[in-house]
Design a protein around this motif. Sequence first.
Motif, short mmCIF file in Angstrom:
data_model
loop_
_atom_site.label_atom_id
_atom_site.label_comp_id
_atom_site.label_asym_id
_atom_site.label_seq_id
_atom_site.Cartn_x
_atom_site.Cartn_y
_atom_site.Cartn_z
N ASP A 147 0.81 -1.23 0.00
CA ASP A 147 0.00 0.00 0.00
C ASP A 147 0.84 1.28 0.00
O ASP A 147 0.30 2.37 -0.10
CB ASP A 147 -0.92 0.03 1.22
CG ASP A 147 -2.00 -1.04 1.16
OD1 ASP A 147 -2.27 -1.56 0.06
OD2 ASP A 147 -2.57 -1.34 2.22
N THR B 159 2.85 4.34 -1.05
CA THR B 159 2.99 5.18 -2.23
C THR B 159 3.84 6.39 -1.86
O THR B 159 4.03 6.69 -0.67
CB THR B 159 1.63 5.69 -2.74
OG1 THR B 159 1.06 6.56 -1.73
CG2 THR B 159 0.68 4.55 -3.06
N ASP C 181 3.00 9.49 -2.31
CA ASP C 181 2.10 10.46 -1.67
C ASP C 181 1.87 10.12 -0.20
O ASP C 181 1.92 10.99 0.66
CB ASP C 181 0.77 10.52 -2.41
CG ASP C 181 -0.19 11.52 -1.78
OD1 ASP C 181 0.21 12.70 -1.61
OD2 ASP C 181 -1.32 11.12 -1.42
#
Length: 144
Positions: A10, A12, A14
Motif C-alpha cells: 500500500d 505510495t 504520496d
Amino acid sequence: MTIKHLIPEDLTVDLENQMVELFKQLNPDLQLNPLAKIMAKPDQLSLVYCQEGDQIIGMAAMCSYHVLSGSKGMVEDVVVDSAYRGQGLGRKLMEQLLRIAEQKGLTEVLLFSGNHRQSAIRLYTKLGFVKSESGLYRLRFNQS
C-alpha cells in the motif's frame, strides 16, 4: 475516517510524503528513515494510520522484538494532526496497535513519553499503561 494497518504493497510516494509532513508536528528536527526501508520487515514494524479522504491525519508505530524476558512491542511516533486533536484519534490508533500486539502474542508493550505531553500521558494511563521507575539512557551515533 478510517484506521488502516500499513502493508508494503500500500506504500505510495504520496502516502510517505504525507507521513513525513505529519511527523514534523511531532519532531521537526528528526530526519526520517524512508518508509520502504522500515517496511521491509513488516513482522517487526506495525504502522497504523488514520485517513480522512485522501489525507493522513494520524499515525502510530510499534516495533516488535523478542528477548529472554519475553516478546515485546515498543510504541513509537504517535502523532495526530493538530487540527484533529481531541477527537479520540490517538486512542483509536493506540487501540489498533494493542490489538496487533495481542494478535502477535506479545507479552508486554512499552513506550516512552515526554513529561510535557500531558494529554498523551493521560491517554496511555487510561489504556492501562503504568509508569515505571526505570530510567532511559540513550546513546546516539552520528550518522554521516
